[in-house]
Design a protein around this motif. Structure first.
Motif, PDB file in Angstrom:
ATOM      1  N   ASP A 202     -44.234   0.411  13.767  1.00 39.67           N
ATOM      2  CA  ASP A 202     -45.366   0.590  13.326  1.00 39.67           C
ATOM      3  C   ASP A 202     -45.938   1.458  14.111  1.00 39.67           C
ATOM      4  O   ASP A 202     -47.282   1.980  14.104  1.00 39.67           O
ATOM      5  CB  ASP A 202     -46.018  -0.525  13.513  1.00 39.67           C
ATOM      6  CG  ASP A 202     -45.890  -1.516  12.413  1.00 39.67           C
ATOM      7  OD1 ASP A 202     -46.133  -1.654  11.656  1.00 39.67           O
ATOM      8  OD2 ASP A 202     -45.330  -3.592  13.217  1.00 39.67           O
ATOM      9  N   GLY A 203     -44.942   2.333  14.760  1.00 38.63           N
ATOM     10  CA  GLY A 203     -45.244   3.121  15.664  1.00 38.63           C
ATOM     11  C   GLY A 203     -43.915   3.531  16.973  1.00 38.63           C
ATOM     12  O   GLY A 203     -43.411   3.893  16.441  1.00 38.63           O
ATOM     13  N   PHE A 204     -44.975   4.585  17.509  1.00 37.90           N
ATOM     14  CA  PHE A 204     -43.958   5.670  18.572  1.00 37.90           C
ATOM     15  C   PHE A 204     -44.701   4.900  19.806  1.00 37.90           C
ATOM     16  O   PHE A 204     -45.867   4.660  20.871  1.00 37.90           O
ATOM     17  CB  PHE A 204     -44.159   6.450  18.766  1.00 37.90           C
ATOM     18  CG  PHE A 204     -43.324   7.392  17.570  1.00 37.90           C
ATOM     19  CD1 PHE A 204     -42.133   8.236  17.867  1.00 37.90           C
ATOM     20  CD2 PHE A 204     -44.359   7.235  16.215  1.00 37.90           C
ATOM     21  CE1 PHE A 204     -41.704   8.321  16.303  1.00 37.90           C
ATOM     22  CE2 PHE A 204     -43.335   6.935  15.086  1.00 37.90           C
ATOM     23  CZ  PHE A 204     -41.901   8.329  14.770  1.00 37.90           C
ATOM     24  N   PRO A 205     -43.759   4.108  20.199  1.00 38.40           N
ATOM     25  CA  PRO A 205     -44.502   3.077  21.905  1.00 38.40           C
ATOM     26  C   PRO A 205     -44.007   4.768  23.117  1.00 38.40           C
ATOM     27  O   PRO A 205     -44.575   4.496  24.370  1.00 38.40           O
ATOM     28  CB  PRO A 205     -42.814   2.099  21.853  1.00 38.40           C
ATOM     29  CG  PRO A 205     -41.864   2.777  22.073  1.00 38.40           C
ATOM     30  CD  PRO A 205     -42.720   2.879  20.277  1.00 38.40           C
ATOM     31  N   ALA A 206     -43.779   5.679  23.167  1.00 39.47           N
ATOM     32  CA  ALA A 206     -43.487   6.853  23.263  1.00 39.47           C
ATOM     33  C   ALA A 206     -42.638   7.670  22.892  1.00 39.47           C
ATOM     34  O   ALA A 206     -42.741   7.601  22.139  1.00 39.47           O
ATOM     35  CB  ALA A 206     -42.715   6.374  24.984  1.00 39.47           C
ATOM     36  N   THR A 207     -43.076   9.085  23.731  1.00 35.89           N
ATOM     37  CA  THR A 207     -42.801  10.226  22.951  1.00 35.89           C
ATOM     38  C   THR A 207     -42.099  11.282  23.868  1.00 35.89           C
ATOM     39  O   THR A 207     -42.232  10.732  25.265  1.00 35.89           O
ATOM     40  CB  THR A 207     -43.625  11.007  22.189  1.00 35.89           C
ATOM     41  OG1 THR A 207     -44.640  11.816  22.841  1.00 35.89           O
ATOM     42  CG2 THR A 207     -44.020  10.164  21.076  1.00 35.89           C
ATOM     43  N   GLY A 208     -41.611  12.665  22.808  1.00 38.02           N
ATOM     44  CA  GLY A 208     -40.227  13.161  24.158  1.00 38.02           C
ATOM     45  C   GLY A 208     -40.103  14.252  23.672  1.00 38.02           C
ATOM     46  O   GLY A 208     -39.975  14.957  23.583  1.00 38.02           O
ATOM     47  N   GLY A 209     -41.911  14.981  22.606  1.00 36.90           N
ATOM     48  CA  GLY A 209     -42.057  15.832  22.271  1.00 36.90           C
ATOM     49  C   GLY A 209     -43.219  16.966  22.728  1.00 36.90           C
ATOM     50  O   GLY A 209     -43.708  16.332  23.753  1.00 36.90           O
ATOM     51  N   PRO A 210     -43.973  17.531  21.854  1.00 37.50           N
ATOM     52  CA  PRO A 210     -44.578  18.381  22.016  1.00 37.50           C
ATOM     53  C   PRO A 210     -46.639  17.874  22.318  1.00 37.50           C
ATOM     54  O   PRO A 210     -47.216  18.073  22.494  1.00 37.50           O
ATOM     55  CB  PRO A 210     -45.120  19.499  21.434  1.00 37.50           C
ATOM     56  CG  PRO A 210     -44.161  19.670  20.266  1.00 37.50           C
ATOM     57  CD  PRO A 210     -42.668  18.085  21.063  1.00 37.50           C
ATOM     58  N   PHE A 211     -45.684  16.659  21.618  1.00 37.27           N
ATOM     59  CA  PHE A 211     -47.483  16.149  20.891  1.00 37.27           C
ATOM     60  C   PHE A 211     -46.922  14.719  21.727  1.00 37.27           C
ATOM     61  O   PHE A 211     -45.584  14.013  21.250  1.00 37.27           O
ATOM     62  CB  PHE A 211     -47.700  16.223  19.252  1.00 37.27           C
ATOM     63  CG  PHE A 211     -47.970  17.307  18.786  1.00 37.27           C
ATOM     64  CD1 PHE A 211     -49.568  17.742  19.039  1.00 37.27           C
ATOM     65  CD2 PHE A 211     -47.318  18.580  18.652  1.00 37.27           C
ATOM     66  CE1 PHE A 211     -49.724  18.652  19.005  1.00 37.27           C
ATOM     67  CE2 PHE A 211     -47.973  19.715  18.283  1.00 37.27           C
ATOM     68  CZ  PHE A 211     -48.419  19.650  18.078  1.00 37.27           C
ATOM     69  N   ALA A 212     -48.146  13.763  21.030  1.00 39.25           N
ATOM     70  CA  ALA A 212     -48.128  12.128  21.221  1.00 39.25           C
ATOM     71  C   ALA A 212     -48.836  11.860  20.194  1.00 39.25           C
ATOM     72  O   ALA A 212     -50.369  11.676  20.035  1.00 39.25           O
ATOM     73  CB  ALA A 212     -48.420  12.172  22.711  1.00 39.25           C
ATOM     74  N   VAL A 213     -48.875  10.225  20.236  1.00 35.93           N
ATOM     75  CA  VAL A 213     -49.535   9.434  18.890  1.00 35.93           C
ATOM     76  C   VAL A 213     -50.793   8.914  19.481  1.00 35.93           C
ATOM     77  O   VAL A 213     -50.912   8.233  20.726  1.00 35.93           O
ATOM     78  CB  VAL A 213     -48.959   8.535  18.352  1.00 35.93           C
ATOM     79  CG1 VAL A 213     -49.597   7.448  18.000  1.00 35.93           C
ATOM     80  CG2 VAL A 213     -47.709   9.036  17.762  1.00 35.93           C
ATOM     81  N   SER A 214     -51.609   9.429  19.420  1.00 37.94           N
ATOM     82  CA  SER A 214     -53.089   9.061  19.867  1.00 37.94           C
ATOM     83  C   SER A 214     -53.666   7.819  19.022  1.00 37.94           C
ATOM     84  O   SER A 214     -54.748   6.867  19.229  1.00 37.94           O
ATOM     85  CB  SER A 214     -54.228  10.354  20.142  1.00 37.94           C
ATOM     86  OG  SER A 214     -54.344  11.034  18.806  1.00 37.94           O
ATOM     87  N   ARG A 215     -52.995   7.943  18.021  1.00 39.56           N
ATOM     88  CA  ARG A 215     -54.242   7.002  16.803  1.00 39.56           C
ATOM     89  C   ARG A 215     -52.967   6.609  15.346  1.00 39.56           C
ATOM     90  O   ARG A 215     -52.595   7.659  15.175  1.00 39.56           O
ATOM     91  CB  ARG A 215     -55.161   7.752  16.327  1.00 39.56           C
ATOM     92  CG  ARG A 215     -56.487   6.218  15.556  1.00 39.56           C
ATOM     93  CD  ARG A 215     -57.643   6.006  15.344  1.00 39.56           C
ATOM     94  NE  ARG A 215     -58.323   5.483  13.582  1.00 39.56           N
ATOM     95  CZ  ARG A 215     -59.566   5.824  13.663  1.00 39.56           C
ATOM     96  NH1 ARG A 215     -60.223   6.658  13.954  1.00 39.56           N
ATOM     97  NH2 ARG A 215     -59.812   4.595  13.117  1.00 39.56           N
TER      98      ARG A 215
END
Length: 566
Positions: A202-215
């Motif tokens: 259902d989504g990404f608990p953490a990211t490691g790239g230039p963007f992150a999920v806000s919604r």
């Protein structure tokens, strides 16, 4: 009516009273000139991307989750050791890595040195435990992409606080650059409820790239990404990237109005025509995916374990009709697949279909001869053997409408040819992790899937693609009844040494394909149809977009995208 003269004394009296007081004259009332509403400034720091679906899951390593959005999110949010260069060859990603080299040949060892500042968006470093987690899942979980390379790994060790990772292989593996792309946050997923099956559902608990999920709102059809403030490298030029779901008409209208600056979606002939109406407003490109639409002829059960039956079914197929049904005139229709291992856009691709295999139209006489050789006779329009009709189960992933349509077209073709067939549409996850799980060849199975119309991953290292799609468990090829490890359900001890020679680099992969492609065609295990492809449309105010190479496509350059006012 009063006479006008009678008003004069009254007026004089009022003027006299005003003159005798300090009251100011009444204010002069005027209407100010109307002002136009302020012009809303263009959100030059935001890009909206039109897509045709955003439903999960989003695990880039599973066949069930593959989609244009999953690929895009994987490129924007997850770290990778290597990414495809312009010519398709793997190129080390220096935003994550300091080095990655073969440091020992006995045993074959690759040493990875990660940048010390590379970290997940919630703080912990990207390190050896992320390599270890991905290896453990990829070598044993069903339904993953290109697992053969991970199954060659013997051990993973770490030093320097996990920033130096040593990977030891059972044998040489020239394709090691295809590993450890799309690393996942092990510190959050390894003990999460649902484990690997629920990872990124259902989504990404953490990211490691230039963007992150806000919604991420699947119901509304929108995913919003914001610039990752913890990103250690050059920050993205854009502050926000929004994926917005609509149908073909809606996406084209949003491009026309400038509400969307980019679109990436599966189009048919109608969609391509609609994009054509935009003229110079957009630049339109074809973006191939790293998957080939394929009919699997699985050697399971009494009937399908006979190669003559599989060859008969292969000859019966109207490939032209299946391609037309699956692409509906979209860009995939120009990417007809004529090889078992490589996709039409892969480096080194060439058609390998032998002359005896139908190029498009069914070969009825050839099919009938093969069925008769296998002991079948046709009575009352039905092919039968030993008093039992030839009856087959066709499966396709329920979420993929084009594949379900192709499965029903395949059913129609077989029924018309005298073969009973029914279509099942399990979920993609159930199909790839359960229904197409490996089964022993030559054994009658209850509830088996005999044919499947599915996307087959083909974008990785060619030897790894070969081994993942047609190989046995490494090291078990000499064991009678060795288990296949692929959705086809194929394992041949006489073929496995050739596959392993390509995987280890003992024989060049081009030479191996020259030897093995005729065998795969003769065994009639798969009937490739076309390479999947999307349409990419870009408005002129968005710059820095490159078509790229599969699997990431245009998103590997997203960090440098810039938007000017409309």
């Amino acid at each position: 009516m009063r006479a006008p003269g009678k008003l004069v004394p009254v007026v004089l009296l009022v003027l006299a009273l005003v003159g005798c007081t300090n009251m100011p004259p009444p204010p002069l009332v005027t209407t100010p000139p109307s002002k136009p509403p302020p012009t809303k400034p263009a959100k030059t720091s935001e890009v909206v991307i039109g897509v045709d679906g955003i439903t999960g899951g989003y695990n880039p390593h599973t066949v069930a989750d593959q989609s244009a959005v999953t690929t895009a999110l994987g490129a924007l949010l997850l770290p990778s050791v290597f990414r495809p260069a312009a010519d398709g060859t793997p190129q080390m990603d220096r935003t994550l890595m300091r080095s990655a080299t073969v440091t020992k040949y006995q045993p074959y060892t690759v040493t990875y040195e990660l940048r010390g500042d590379a970290s997940w968006s919630d703080g912990p470093p990207i390190a050896a435990e992320d390599f270890l987690y991905l290896w453990e899942q990829m070598r044993r979980a069903p339904g993953v992409i290109d697992s053969a390379g991970y199954r060659l790994i013997d051990n993973i060790t770490a030093r320097d606080a996990g920033k130096v990772v040593e990977v030891t292989f059972d044998k040489p593996y020239p394709g090691w650059r295809s590993l450890f792309n799309g690393l996942l946050p092990a510190h959050l997923l390894k003990d999460a409820p649902g484990g690997w099956d629920a990872a990124l559902e259902d989504g990404f608990p953490a990211t490691g790239g230039p963007f992150a999920v806000s919604r991420l709102d699947q119901e509304r059809g929108e995913i919003q990404l914001e610039r990752n403030e913890r990103y250690w490298e050059q920050p993205a030029a854009l502050e926000k990237v929004v994926f917005r779901r609509a149908d073909q008409v809606g996406v084209v209208d949003a491009l026309r109005r400038g509400n969307d600056q980019l679109a990436l979606l599966r189009t048919d002939s109608v969609g391509l025509s609609l994009l054509g109406t935009l003229g110079n407003t957009v630049a339109v490109h074809t973006v191939p995916r790293s998957a080939t639409a394929t009919v699997l002829l699985r050697p399971v059960g009494e009937d399908m374990s006979d190669a003559r039956v599989r060859r008969a079914i292969s000859a019966l197929l109207d490939r032209d009709a299946l391609v037309a049904t699956g692409t509906r005139g979209g860009p995939g229709s120009t990417l007809r697949a004529e090889a078992q291992v490589l996709s039409p856009t892969a480096p080194g691709y060439r058609p390998t279909r032998p002359g005896g295999v139908s190029s498009g139209q069914p070969e009825l006489a050839q099919a009938e001869a093969a069925l008769q050789q296998a002991g079948y006779t046709r009575g009352a329009g039905i092919w039968m053997r030993d008093g039992r009709p030839l009856s087959l189960v066709i499966a396709a992933p329920a979420e993929r409408e084009s594949y379900v349509s192709m499965a029903r077209e395949l059913q129609r073709q077989l029924v018309n040819a005298g073969i009973q067939a029914k279509v099942e549409t399990p979920s993609a996850d159930q199909l790839f992790t359960e229904s197409l799980a490996s089964v022993p060849t030559g054994q009658r199975t209850t509830g088996a899937v005999h044919l499947a119309v599915v996307p087959r991953p083909v974008g990785g290292d060619p030897a790894t693609v070969l081994a993942s799609n047609f190989g046995c468990l490494q090291g078990e090829s000499a064991v009678a009844g060795a288990q296949p490890t692929n959705p086809v359900g194929f394992c041949d001890a006489s073929v496995q040494p050739t596959i392993e020679a390509a995987l280890s680099g003992a024989v060049p992969v081009a030479e191996t394909l020259t030897t093995i492609e005729p065998v795969l065609w003769r065994e009639a295990l798969t009937v490739p149809l076309f390479q999947e492809a999307d349409s990419l449309a870009v408005r002129p105010e968005l710059t820095g977009v490159d078509v790229g190479r599969a699997p990431s496509g245009p998103f590997d350059t997203a960090v440098a995208w810039r938007r000017a006012p409309n």
